[in-house]
Design a protein around this motif. Structure first.
Motif, PDB file in Angstrom:
ATOM      1  N   LYS A 694      38.897  31.500  36.677  1.00 34.27           N
ATOM      2  CA  LYS A 694      37.401  31.913  36.979  1.00 34.27           C
ATOM      3  C   LYS A 694      37.259  33.335  36.394  1.00 34.27           C
ATOM      4  N   ASN A 696      34.248  36.278  35.417  1.00 41.20           N
ATOM      5  CA  ASN A 696      32.911  37.079  35.817  1.00 41.20           C
ATOM      6  C   ASN A 696      32.108  36.950  34.317  1.00 41.20           C
ATOM      7  N   THR A 698      29.389  38.361  33.390  1.00 43.26           N
ATOM      8  CA  THR A 698      28.835  39.767  32.954  1.00 43.26           C
ATOM      9  C   THR A 698      29.636  40.462  32.161  1.00 43.26           C
ATOM     10  N   ASN A 699      30.974  40.498  32.732  1.00 43.38           N
ATOM     11  CA  ASN A 699      31.950  41.541  31.805  1.00 43.38           C
ATOM     12  C   ASN A 699      33.145  40.754  31.251  1.00 43.38           C
ATOM     13  N   ASN A 701      35.532  39.661  33.127  1.00 43.77           N
ATOM     14  CA  ASN A 701      36.818  40.003  33.889  1.00 43.77           C
ATOM     15  C   ASN A 701      37.322  38.689  34.426  1.00 43.77           C
ATOM     16  N   ILE A 703      38.500  36.565  37.562  1.00 44.74           N
ATOM     17  CA  ILE A 703      38.452  36.822  39.170  1.00 44.74           C
ATOM     18  C   ILE A 703      39.902  36.315  39.775  1.00 44.74           C
ATOM     19  N   ASP A 779      24.545  35.161  30.609  1.00 45.33           N
ATOM     20  CA  ASP A 779      25.651  35.471  31.427  1.00 45.33           C
ATOM     21  C   ASP A 779      25.727  35.017  32.728  1.00 45.33           C
ATOM     22  N   ASP A 781      29.045  33.424  35.646  1.00 47.42           N
ATOM     23  CA  ASP A 781      30.163  32.947  35.966  1.00 47.42           C
ATOM     24  C   ASP A 781      30.652  31.616  35.632  1.00 47.42           C
TER      25      ASP A 781
END
Length: 790
Positions: A694, A696, A698-699, A701, A703, A779, A781
């Motif tokens: 899972k 993120n 926006t960046n 990364n 989760i 963007d 998730d």
């Protein structure tokens, strides 16, 4: 005779012959004489007019004339410029009525009333007070303190500005009009009302009563339906197709077959009768259509309708409204005249009564509060009983019902019979009784009653006072209350040799106790106690053991650290060859074990040789001694064996071949599963999840996940990298975008078809605009799962 001016002298007798005579009084005033007036000396002058200075007598006619001009009790006279001193001695002004006060101009100034502190204006405010009650009565009907309630249709109290503002804040700024419906809280336009009325039938249709009948039924149809009902109820066990009632026993039997704990499905399943989690429902809804399907309006239509379809349906409705008088089952509108006629039948003023089961009027806040003040703040639930005035929980009711027998048992009447008796049993018992009572003198073997004379005769033979030589003479015997021998003060205990019997303490406890006389004042060192509830307690003094003996030989004991025959200091109790107790030292152990008495020795090896273990957190373990086997048996035969030396599972419960044709759970060996997968997966070891995560949006990364990383190269563009290379680039990728419920944007996540390698692939996330242009990169998730086989 008569006296004058209180003098004791007597007047001479006066007769008709004494006319024109006068009374002569001597100088001493104590003698009176009647003489003719003509014989009196001319020195007596009788005045012919009243005078303020004359000392002469006056003629009677003159006095009479003067008196005629005076006010008498019966005369009607007018006083001009006269002052009447009501406060004068002997003066009284009375009999003045409302009629004596003449004209509007004769009002009395309030300054003349009482102490004059009430002005005319203040007194005038009494105008309007009803004559049916006093001012005090009317003021007494008012509440002492104003009660403020939020505005409502049945609120009879004022509202504060804050309550009014709060109510107004809940109102919509602009009216919303909705078509009439049972759950519509907004007004409806005339067109909407007409449209709803157009859906109604012009003439009532009557159908026979049925579960799906929406029309009324005639009396004949209702009677016909009732005639088809059975005269006597038939009781059947509860079932989905049972149309008869069920007995309590049948209901209980059905409930006993139900599960105590709900089983909740984590995904929708065909034919499942279990509830389902919210997440599973949400995932199931995500599979529904993205494009609306429009159907013509109907009672079983689950899709929306187009304007043309709605108009076509409305065109089939009636053009003219039918108006009926207001009623609970009227489905048509009512005219103003019909509404007014219905309202005229209602009372003009509300009557408020205190809340009650038969009160048909509203209640004031004070009446409601008074009724509520008499209620308990929290419900108290008690087990069902004949004197229970509180409600009972379902568990208490079920527990009470569980204690009842399913079928009544009838026993012959007896003193210890707790069941009912049949008429035949009662008659048989009565037949055994004598027809007439036989009275016998009191005796130890007399089974008949005794007359008062027989009882008195027996009592007369007894001594009135215990002889002083009696052995109990030194005891404290009180026949008026309880018999107390050697009573120990206020504790109401009696001592017989070394045994103390009585109450446990002096605190008013209604329990019965027996102990050694040395512990008569120690309320915690009794031998046996029975409470007034019937509960019985066997006890020993603190620090001593409670022993169980047979023939005065010890067969068991309750010690301070265990029950039974002690096995060391670990706080374990032994029952034959079974030990139950702590796993280690009792001072710091919070676990319990069951083990064989052969491992009773307190050493490390034996501590870990228990059979069953549970700690204070609820963790439970099945165990065996080192080197021994742990067996699972059916009918005392090994079905599954965990060997202590190798740790391997063996036994007939493990299948050596995997059967794919059955849906039952199977316990197969690793080799059997490997052989099945190889045979059915093209020689591979079967599909598996090789990476998931899972991320993120926006960046980029991670989760949560394993075997997968993400690099966000631009808005809505992500390069995914596997932790280990796959044999080919043809692995399967599953992905989904995560969005808030309230947003519901048209978000799509796709994989770039030309980007797959054995270690990487690209994902693209866009928002659609329902047009012909490509979606806009966004963007958000998202979740990814990679599935492959070796």
């Amino acid at each position: 005779m008569a006296t004058i001016d209180g003098n004791n002298s007597e007047l001479p007798e006066i007769s008709t012959s004494d006319a024109n005579k006068v009374v002569i009084v001597n100088t001493t005033g104590d003698d009176f004489t009647l003489v003719a007036q003509s014989s009196i000396s001319g020195s007596i002058v009788v005045d012919s007019a009243l005078s303020s200075s004359s000392t002469n007598p006056v003629q009677n006619s003159v006095v009479n004339t003067a008196l005629a001009t005076k006010i008498t009790a019966s005369s009607d006279d007018t006083l001009t410029n006269k002052a009447f001193n009501v406060e004068g001695t002997g003066n009284t002004l009375f009999n003045i009525t409302n009629a004596n006060i003449k004209g509007v101009g004769a009002e009395i100034n309030c300054a003349k009333l009482a102490d004059g502190t009430v002005s005319n204006a203040e007194f005038q405010t009494l105008n309007g007070i009803t004559t049916s009650s006093t001012i005090a009565t009317q003021l007494g009907n008012k509440q002492n303190t104003l009660t403020f309630n939020a505005p409502s249709s049945d609120n009879t109290n004022p509202s504060t500005s804050a309550q009014i503002k709060s109510a107004l804040d809940n109102k919509q700024d602009t009216l919303t009009f909705n078509a009439p419906s049972s759950d519509n809280t907004n007004p409806s336009t005339s067109a909407q009302i007409k449209s709803a009325l157009d859906n109604k039938q012009d003439t009532l249709t009557f159908n026979a009563p049925s579960s799906d009948n929406t029309n009324p039924s005639t009396s004949a149809q209702i009677k016909s339906a009732l005639d088809n009902k059975q005269d006597t109820l038939t009781f059947n066990a509860p079932s989905s197709d049972n149309t008869n009632p069920s007995t309590s026993a049948q209901i209980k039997s059905a409930l006993d077959l139900k599960q105590n704990t709900l089983t909740i499905d984590t995904s929708p399943a065909d034919g499942s009768t279990n509830p389902i989690t919210s997440n599973a429902v949400f995932d199931g809804l995500a599979l529904k259509q993205n494009t609306l399907t429009f159907n013509a309006p109907s009672s079983n239509n689950t899709n929306p309708s187009t304007s043309a379809q709605i108009k076509s349906a409305l065109d089939l409705k009636q053009n003219t409204l039918t108006f009926n008088a207001p009623s609970s089952n009227n489905t048509n509108p009512s005219t103003s005249s019909q509404i007014k006629s219905a309202l005229d039948l209602k009372q003009n003023s509300l009557t408020f009564n205190a809340p009650s089961s038969d009160n048909t009027n509203p209640s004031t806040s004070a009446q409601i509060k008074s009724a509520l003040d008499l209620k308990q703040n929290s419900l108290t639930f008690n087990a069902p009983s004949s004197d229970n005035t509180n409600p009972s929980t379902s568990a208490q009711i079920k527990s009470a019902l569980d204690n009842k027998q399913d079928t009544l048992t009838f026993n012959a009447p007896s003193s210890d019979n707790t069941n009912p008796s049949t008429s035949a049993q009662i008659k048989s018992a009565l037949d055994n009784k004598q027809d007439s009572l036989t009275f016998n003198a009191p005796s130890s073997d007399n089974t008949n009653p005794s007359t008062s004379a027989q009882i008195k005769s027996a009592l007369d033979d007894k001594q009135d006072t215990i002889d002083s030589s009696n052995k109990l003479a030194s005891a404290n015997i009180n026949f008026s209350t309880d018999i107390a021998v050697n009573e120990d003060g206020t504790n109401a205990r009696s001592t017989f040799n070394f045994t103390s019997i009585g109450t446990r303490s002096a605190t008013g406890q209604a329990d019965a106790m027996m102990c050694h006389k040395n512990f008569a004042t120690d309320s915690n060192s009794y031998a046996i106690v029975q409470l007034d509830t019937g509960k019985t307690i066997v006890n020993s003094k603190s620090g001593t053991n409670l022993e169980l003996r047979n023939g005065d030989s010890l067969i068991g004991e309750v010690a301070t650290d265990g029950i039974g025959v002690k096995a060391g200091s670990f706080g374990r109790s032994q029952f034959n060859n079974t030990l139950i107790g702590n796993k280690s030292t009792p001072s710091n152990d919070t676990s319990c074990i069951i083990m064989h008495s052969a491992f009773a020795a307190n050493n490390t090896n034996n501590v870990n040789s228990y059979a069953l273990f549970q700690n204070s957190s609820g963790t439970t373990a099945v165990n065996c001694r080192t080197g021994a086997n742990l067996a699972f048996r059916v009918n005392n035969a090994d079905k599954l064996l965990l060997t202590g030396t190798t740790g391997q599972l063996t036994g007939s419960a493990i299948s050596t071949s995997f059967d794919s044709s059955t849906s039952a759970n199977q316990l197969a060996s690793v080799g059997a599963i490997r052989d099945y997968v190889t045979a059915n997966a093209g020689g591979s070891t079967g599909p598996k999840v090789v990476a998931y995560g899972k991320f993120n949006g926006t960046n980029g990364n991670l989760i949560r996940g394993l075997g997968l990383t993400c690099n966000r190269t631009a808005a809505g563009n992500y390069t995914m990298t596997l932790g280990s290379a796959r044999p080919t680039a043809d692995y399967s990728v599953f992905f989904s975008v995560i969005e808030l419920l309230n947003n519901r944007d048209d978000l799509i996540i796709t994989a770039n078809n030309g980007s797959f390698t054995t270690t990487t692939f690209q994902l693209i996330l866009t928002e659609q605009d329902n047009g012909t242009a490509g979606g806009q990169f966004r963007d958000k998730d998202f979740c990814v799962q990679v599935v492959d086989h070796d």
